[in-house]
Design an enzyme around this catalytic site. Structure first.
Site, mmCIF file in Angstrom:
data_model
loop_
_atom_site.group_PDB
_atom_site.id
_atom_site.type_symbol
_atom_site.label_atom_id
_atom_site.label_comp_id
_atom_site.label_asym_id
_atom_site.label_seq_id
_atom_site.Cartn_x
_atom_site.Cartn_y
_atom_site.Cartn_z
ATOM 1 N N TYR A 1 -119.407 19.358 -10.918
ATOM 2 C CA TYR A 1 -120.691 18.654 -11.019
ATOM 3 C C TYR A 1 -121.822 19.592 -11.442
ATOM 4 C CZ TYR A 1 -118.197 14.939 -8.503
ATOM 5 O OH TYR A 1 -117.289 13.977 -8.120
ATOM 6 N N LYS B 1 -105.579 21.685 -7.828
ATOM 7 C CA LYS B 1 -104.623 21.318 -8.884
ATOM 8 C C LYS B 1 -104.205 22.620 -9.554
ATOM 9 C CE LYS B 1 -103.426 17.781 -10.771
ATOM 10 N NZ LYS B 1 -102.105 17.084 -10.685
ATOM 11 N N ASP C 1 -115.267 14.640 -3.045
ATOM 12 C CA ASP C 1 -115.987 13.387 -3.284
ATOM 13 C C ASP C 1 -115.005 12.218 -3.318
ATOM 14 O OD1 ASP C 1 -117.873 11.537 -4.013
ATOM 15 O OD2 ASP C 1 -118.268 12.372 -6.004
ATOM 16 N N ASP D 1 -113.846 9.209 -0.203
ATOM 17 C CA ASP D 1 -113.956 7.757 -0.395
ATOM 18 C C ASP D 1 -112.606 7.076 -0.146
ATOM 19 O OD1 ASP D 1 -116.667 8.050 -1.185
ATOM 20 O OD2 ASP D 1 -116.478 6.474 -2.695
ATOM 21 N N ASP E 1 -103.700 15.077 -6.279
ATOM 22 C CA ASP E 1 -103.181 13.714 -6.461
ATOM 23 C C ASP E 1 -102.284 13.316 -5.295
ATOM 24 O OD1 ASP E 1 -101.550 15.744 -7.421
ATOM 25 O OD2 ASP E 1 -101.003 14.724 -9.292
HETATM 26 MG MG MG Z 1 -119.152 9.944 -3.453
#
Ligand code: MG
Ligand code: NAI
Length: 370
Positions: free
Chosen positions: A145, A196, A253, A257, A229
């Protein structure tokens, strides 16, 4: 600034459902402030669309200065469809990402706990979500980000190319790994580190640095490396195997979720973000629900305020030296859930959902009853 015992809290409700859920969290903070064990000074500031309409800035320089000077910040949410009217450079200057970066709050703690009362709203059948009690340590101030270059460029053939850069340095990985390993020691002594490393160079470095930090003074912790993953899948099929999960900015992030989905609603996930401690042991701190501004339900008075209220409990525990008050807030939430006073996202199937304010009322009633 605060006197030596009074702690300063800056409150930024922000956009969308932010003001609705923060109004209820603020009531809990005000209740805490009335208890003899803590002295708080609460300052309310505009952030986001409202600030832009008043001042032309999403985040004014004065508010940023207040945020940087505060003992703790309570934040609601950022982002509305109306943000499309705000010029990109203004948005970027006042972004939540910039605020986190300026505060250098690199360690983002995201606890995920499954109260028994909510087993009926988890999409996992057969009680597989029972007893989930894990915590993410998400690196918050670097990675995909933030990495440069970050742009959309025009190509000679008239098409465009979007570029983001995943970048991590050794110190950036080492400090968050250290934090997560220490946290694991204070819990079950087990850490999963997500990367990863099979396809990403930054992932290879991540795994190597976490391994080095582990070897160097933390090898009493059971360290498991897991590919991102696979971690997503394991969170769904066997969430009970996890205790502390260390992840980079993007994996943290996304995977948090996923964990919110396993509980049944994002409206149940709080977070705390901490900087390194300064010479006097003080950390900058930022508390916010994991969810965003939820434009689909904003303004309707139906958002779940419990993620925001649990964020206040984290503040009481981590920064305001009031763990006993934090326990009372968590206990009040459990009572309210068990009584079935719940917003639509977690309502007892077939029942009439409570409003945001009604849940706030019920939490305050449970707190003031005893
Ligand atoms: Mg989020
Ligand atoms: P979101 O987290 O706002 O909403 C996702 C889904 O969960 C929606 O269906 C929403 O109604 C539901 N939900 C979220 N919080 C809830 C609550 N407290 N009670 C009941 N239901 C709840 O994520 P979405 O829709 O992807 O993004 C919306 C906006 O929020 C975007 O502008 C995004 O950039 C921003 N955002 C901001 C964040 C922040 O401020 N930290 C984090 C995530 C997104």
């Amino acid at each position: 600034m605060s006197s030596s015992n009074t702690k300063s809290v800056v409150i930024l409700p922000g956009d969308g459902i932010g003001p609705e859920v923060i109004a209820q969290a603020r009531r809990v903070l005000a209740w805490a402030s009335d208890q003899s064990s803590v002295a708080l000074s609460l300052s309310d500031r505009h952030y986001g669309l409202e600030s832009y309409q008043r001042s032309g800035e999403v985040l004014t320089a004065e508010t940023l200065a207040d945020v940087l000077a505060a003992d703790a910040v309570l934040f609601g949410a950022s982002g509305t469809n109306d943000h499309n009217d705000i010029p990109r450079d203004v948005k970027r200057r006042g972004s939540l990402l910039r605020m986190r970066k300026e505060m250098d709050v690199f360690a983002n703690l995201r606890p995920v706990r499954m109260p028994d009362a909510l087993l009926d709203v988890s999409p996992l059948a057969g009680g597989r979500a029972r007893g989930i009690d894990l915590i993410f340590v998400r690196e918050l101030t670097s990675g995909l980000y933030f990495g440069q270059p970050k742009l959309i460029e025009d190509l000679p053939d008239g098409s465009q190319r979007g570029v983001d850069t995943q970048s991590y340095t050794t110190p950036e990985i080492a400090r968050v790994a250290e934090f997560a390993l220490e946290l694991a020691r204070s819990r079950s002594g087990k850490l999963h580190s997500v990367d990863k490393s099979n396809v990403m160079e930054s992932g290879r470095l991540w795994r190597q640095v976490v391994t080095d930090v582990h070897r160097n003074g933390h090898d009493d912790i059971a360290l498991n490396h897991i590919l991102g993953d696979n971690c997503g899948m394991q969170l769904v099929i066997n969430p009970g195997q996890f205790d502390v999960i260390l992840a980079d900015n993007m994996f943290g992030d996304i995977l948090s979720d996923v964990a919110g989905g396993v509980l049944g609603s994002l409206g149940m996930l709080p977070s705390a973000s901490l900087s390194a401690a300064d010479a006097s042991g003080r950390r900058k701190s930022f508390f916010e629900p994991v969810h965003g501004s939820a434009p689909d339900i904003a303004g309707k008075g139906i958002a779940n305020p419990l993620a925001a209220i649990q964020s206040v409990a984290m503040m009481l525990r981590l920064v305001l030296d009031a763990p006993e008050l934090a326990d009372r807030v968590d206990g009040a939430i459990d009572q309210v859930l068990a009584r079935g006073v719940r917003t639509a996202d977690i309502a007892v199937p077939g029942s009439i959902p409570a409003t945001t304010v009604e849940v706030g009322d019920a939490v305050l009633a449970a707190l003031t009853k005893d």
